[in-house]
Structure formats: structure tokens, C-alpha cells
Design an enzyme around this catalytic site. Structure first.
Site, mmCIF file in Angstrom:
data_model
loop_
_atom_site.group_PDB
_atom_site.id
_atom_site.type_symbol
_atom_site.label_atom_id
_atom_site.label_comp_id
_atom_site.label_asym_id
_atom_site.label_seq_id
_atom_site.Cartn_x
_atom_site.Cartn_y
_atom_site.Cartn_z
ATOM 1 N N GLY A 258 0.849 -1.189 0.000
ATOM 2 C CA GLY A 258 0.000 0.000 0.000
ATOM 3 C C GLY A 258 0.881 1.235 0.000
ATOM 4 N N GLY B 297 0.104 4.491 -0.997
ATOM 5 C CA GLY B 297 -0.577 5.776 -1.163
ATOM 6 C C GLY B 297 0.283 6.834 -0.517
ATOM 7 N N ALA B 298 -0.352 7.826 0.088
ATOM 8 C CA ALA B 298 0.395 8.937 0.671
ATOM 9 C C ALA B 298 1.307 8.453 1.803
ATOM 10 C CB ALA B 298 -0.581 10.003 1.176
ATOM 11 N N ALA C 18 0.537 12.893 5.476
ATOM 12 C CA ALA C 18 0.961 12.685 4.090
ATOM 13 C C ALA C 18 -0.226 12.995 3.202
ATOM 14 C CB ALA C 18 1.414 11.242 3.881
ATOM 15 N N LYS D 134 -5.039 6.531 19.107
ATOM 16 C CA LYS D 134 -4.996 7.149 17.783
ATOM 17 C C LYS D 134 -6.386 7.167 17.167
ATOM 18 C CE LYS D 134 -3.609 8.802 13.821
ATOM 19 N NZ LYS D 134 -2.874 8.181 12.753
ATOM 20 N N ASN E 183 -10.670 13.490 11.967
ATOM 21 C CA ASN E 183 -10.875 13.035 10.591
ATOM 22 C C ASN E 183 -12.349 13.142 10.224
ATOM 23 O OD1 ASN E 183 -8.207 12.193 10.935
ATOM 24 N ND2 ASN E 183 -8.478 10.491 9.514
ATOM 25 N N SER F 115 -6.782 12.499 6.396
ATOM 26 C CA SER F 115 -6.842 11.550 5.278
ATOM 27 C C SER F 115 -8.278 11.273 4.841
ATOM 28 C CB SER F 115 -6.153 10.244 5.658
ATOM 29 O OG SER F 115 -6.735 9.699 6.827
#
Lengths: 312, 312
Positions: B7, B9-10, B131, B189, B197, B260
Site C-alpha cells: 500500500g 498511497g500517501a 501525508a 490514535k 478526521n 486523510s
């Protein structure tokens, strides 16, 4: 009948216009300078079911109504947060015969009216008509609707006066019904506002778009249950299934409609009436020791959106 | 150390890039064709703290990794809903020594890994690095951050392996710490993701903008309490005050950041990981007979927004 319509935004314009067209004596009063200017100059202007119409009526600023004017009925259709000041400003125009009729969105307005007026003069109800202000000098009136009302104090002459009000509004094409219990009706209408107004405002969609989302029904049911729980503490035995059906019937009847709270916040960047709808349930739930988390969070969310947009 | 980053991605790009720059042997695998094409052609391209950087690494499609390749560590950084298929597709590349390290957002991923791998090979943690994918061939890496991890199964050699992983990641500049309890850390988290988020996605704002709204703190507290209640049923004694402080500390550290989930739904019109964050608390709360209304409604609301946008 001699009416003073107090608050001639979108809905106030619908009622003032229809009452005037039906031959009643109608005066209007409003607190918004720009609106007042156009009312004075051009009258009540609207697109009513596809036709452009104009009716000229006496229009006054909220603090400039001559004290000697008297009315049979003062019909309150302000935004919830403007009601108390409007009542105060109009008190000199009340005598022992003036009926105060409130058909506004939001719960608890009869308590505000009863702070200043005898309960016997207070009449309460709500409306399922829609209305939309297209410009400060023009209102769009489409869709089918209805309204309902009753006396707050039991007995006579209040019961007869309520019947008379229903007749006059019904004759004016406002499809008016007499209620058995006006507070029940206000809570039932509150369920519509506390679900569709609030959620369509948060998601910036109309009723039909919202109805097609996968969790719409679950959210509606949870919110209605909280209205019912708080209602029960105030002597109102709300039928949850019927109220949910009433909310969801709006998808069919006025699916293309963007609710008034959407118009306030999304279209006009104004703060909303949420404190008088979900916020009423949240604050009164707290008072009664009830959990009303959906109404709490929805109220917080609408205020968050107001804050982020720096709504006025 | 020999890494397969699963994976990219960012966030996967941040880790692959930093590990490679620090001299590790890095291979990447991804399931998104467009991304894979650019990884094969142009390598890992990013703006890292203001500098444009490129690192070339072997890149494979999710189902095209040769079965004979072996790694010390497979680092999972997919989206939550892609994890299970990724694990299944990479199983042929695991032997009894391969460490599976998951640093993804979302709760419960160790349960997915343990369906396919011995608990002794599973390492769990999370990261506070940010990211952002600017294009399918470019990632923006700014802000300060950190990560933390631990072995899931107690004892040796797992404890020593966890220490070794921490050292390697820390040497690569990823500011890595050893955890006492990785599931505690995942829930902690989760509180960040389940508040910032979710709410920044619903309101389309960044962390700092959200922090300035008048009900931000109340909403954060209610959500964190629900994470703690569900955590308690799973043996995690989350410190609510500390977790709230951890969430709100993000305003200062990464205030300009769009989380994200915002990037997924608002920027790229993709469905979100909410079912693994607030949705985990909602579904597990239900299982344990707990009320988790804030997480329920927030999950429903994010799905409503996905539905209205026809997110893919």
C-alpha cells in the site's frame, strides 16, 4: 378580520398575501430594514403557484407601529430568536381582545408569548406550507401545504375564537384545521424540522436527495424518539411511528424543497433556529435527566457550520 | 532490513521513501493501477519537507509479486477496507520469519492479520505523520510526526524483534517509539481519527479551523468517552483526559492539515474508512450493549455524505 402579520419573511409573506387576497384587513410589521423598504415601496411581491402577484398593505418597522392601532389577530411568523423582541415591541398594540397566533417553527414559543400576554389570548399551531425568499423584495410560493392551530387555554371564548381563526385561514386558501392539542402538533412538526431541516442543512441537499441516502431512516427514527422522550416529560404522548411517517411523507409531498434552515444558513449565511428545534430537545432533555445525544450532536454540528461560515 | 511496503498511497510513500533513503532494501506493492504505473515508471516521487525527491524501488501490482520473494518485514499501509485482500494476496510471500507490521488508521486490524498469520508474527502500532497525495504520481510530505509500535504476542523473540523494528524506523527518521500496549495506542490514535478526521470531513475544514468552533471540545470529549467505553470492554483502560489532550494537541502540531478521510471523500470522492474508526466503536458498542450515539450518528453522517456524492 383585521390581521397584523408580525415577521414578513418568506412564510409571513405567504400568509399576509393569502389573507389579503381573501379580503381581510392586513397590516405587516418587520424588523429587517431592507425588507421593510421593499414592502413599503412595492408591497408583498411573490410568485404564487407560477403567477407573479403583488398586494399592497400597510407596512411598518418593528418599532414604528403607531400605538393606537388595534388588530383582531397578531400572527407571529418571525424567526424563533426574533420572537421575544417582536412581542415586546408590539405589546402597546394589544388589548384584552387581541388574539396572538403563533405558527412558527420551533418548540416553546407559547412560553415566550405567555410571559407577556394572558394565556387566554394565545393561540398556537404550525404550518406545513413552504416558502422561499428569492430576493429581499420577492418570495417564491409553490407546493401544496396546510396549517393547524388551537387555543392554548381551554374553555370559552377561546375555543370559539380558535374555530373562527381556522375558518378565516381556511377561507383564505391556507387549508387550516383545528387541533385537539396544539403542543402535540408543535412537537410533531418539530420532528420534521429536527430531522429534515437540520440534516438537509448539514448536507446541503433537498428532501428527496436526503431520502435516498442509506441511513436516512435510522437517523430520523433516533431523532424522533428523542423528541418523544422530552415530549413525554411535558405531557405529550407523541406517537413515534406516526411522527416518523409524517416526516418521511414530506419526501413525496415537498421532495424538491430546501428547508428554511438550509435557506437561512446555506443560502443566506444567517444563523439558524436550531436552538429552538433540536436544541430545545437537547436542553430540556438535560433538564429532565434524559439522554438526547442525536439532538445534542446535531445542534452542536449546526452551530459548528455556522461558526465555520461566520454566519450572521 | 528488507521491507515490503504494502500500500503506497500517501503514507506508504512516506515510509517507503524514508526507509529507502536510510539504506534499507525496499520493495513496494499496490492495488491501484494508475499509481502502480507511475511507481514503475518514475519511482517514489514526493515533496519531502520542501525538497522534491525521487527514489526508485521495485514496484509490483498486488497480484503480480513473484511468490519466491521474501522480506524481513511486510509493512501494511493500505486503506482499512483493502487490508484483508492485501494480506491474502501476499500470503505466499510470508514464511515463519516474516514480520507483519500494521501502522494503519482504524481499529481491529490485528484481528484481520491474525486470521491469516500467527499472532507471533504480527506487530501493531500507528503513526502521527501526515501525508497527502497531490497526484497519482506525487506525494506531499510536510509537518513533524512520529510513530510507535509493539509486538502483539508477548515474549521472545517478538519483544526483541519489536525493538529492532523501532530502531530501524527511528534511524530512518520516522521518530519511532516502542509501545507497552499496542492496542491502547491504536484506540488512542482512533480518538484522533474518530474526532478530527470525521468532523473535518463532514465540515470540509482543516484542524485549526475546526478547533476554533464553539462546540469542538464538547464533541471531542463525547466521542473519546465512547472510544474509552468500548475499549474498556476489550481490556483497554483509556485515559479519557489524556486522549482528549492528545486529540487537541493536533491543532497546534498539524493545524493546517486536512485529514486523510477529508482527502479521500472531499478531495478524491472515495468512500472512507469510517467503518473502522467511529463505525468500529458503534458496532462493537452494540455488541457489548453500550450506547455509542455520537459514533453511531457520525458514522451514519459520513455515509450520508458518501451517498450524496456518489463516492466510489
Amino acid at each position: 378580520m383585521k390581521f397584523l402579520v408580525a415577521g414578513v419573511g418568506a412564510m409571513g409573506t405567504r400568509f399576509a398575501l393569502k389573507l389579503k387576497q381573501a379580503g381581510n384587513d392586513v397590516t405587516v410589521v418587520d424588523g429587517w430594514d431592507l425588507r421593510l423598504k421593499s414592502l413599503k415601496k412595492d408591497g408583498l411581491r411573490a410568485n404564487l403557484d407560477g403567477q407573479e402577484v403583488i398586494e399592497h398593505v400597510p407596512a411598518y418597522g418593528q418599532t414604528e407601529l403607531p400605538n393606537n392601532l388595534r388588530f383582531d389577530v397578531v400572527l407571529f411568523l418571525t424567526k424563533s430568536m426574533q420572537l421575544e423582541q417582536m412581542v415586546k415591541d408590539l405589546l402597546p398594540n394589544f388589548d384584552g381582545h387581541t388574539m396572538a397566533l403563533c405558527l412558527m417553527n420551533g418548540i416553546g414559543h407559547e412560553q415566550t408569548l405567555e410571559k407577556y400576554l394572558p394565556k387566554e389570548q394565545v393561540f398556537l399551531g404550525n404550518t406545513m406550507w413552504t416558502a422561499q425568499m428569492t430576493r429581499p423584495d420577492h418570495v417564491l410560493l409553490e407546493d401544496d401545504g396546510s396549517c393547524e392551530l388551537s387555543n392554548v387555554a381551554p374553555g370559552e371564548p377561546q375555543a370559539s375564537q380558535a374555530k373562527q381563526l381556522v375558518e378565516v385561514l381556511d377561507k383564505a386558501g391556507l387549508k387550516c384545521h383545528l387541533l385537539a392539542d396544539p403542543r402535540y402538533s408543535v412537537f410533531r412538526k418539530g420532528c420534521v424540522n429536527g430531522t429534515l431541516n437540520t440534516l438537509c442543512t448539514l448536507f446541503e441537499c433537498n428532501l428527496e436527495e436526503f431520502s435516498k441516502t442509506s441511513h436516512a431512516h435510522e437517523m430520523v427514527v433516533e431523532v424522533v424518539k428523542e423528541f418523544a422522550a422530552v415530549g413525554a416529560k411535558e405531557g405529550i404522548d407523541l406517537d413515534v411511528d406516526e411522527a416518523v411517517h409524517h416526516v418521511e411523507d414530506c419526501y413525496r409531498v415537498i421532495g424538491a424543497h430546501y428547508p428554511s434552515m438550509y435557506q437561512d444558513l446555506v443560502k443566506n449565511n444567517r444563523r439558524t433556529e436550531v436552538d429552538y428545534i433540536n436544541g430545545y430537545v437537547a436542553s430540556h432533555g438535560k433538564k429532565y435527566g434524559l439522554k438526547t445525544p442525536y439532538c445534542n450532536l446535531l445542534t452542536q454540528e449546526v452551530h459548528t457550520k455556522e461558526d465555520l461560515q461566520h454566519a450572521k
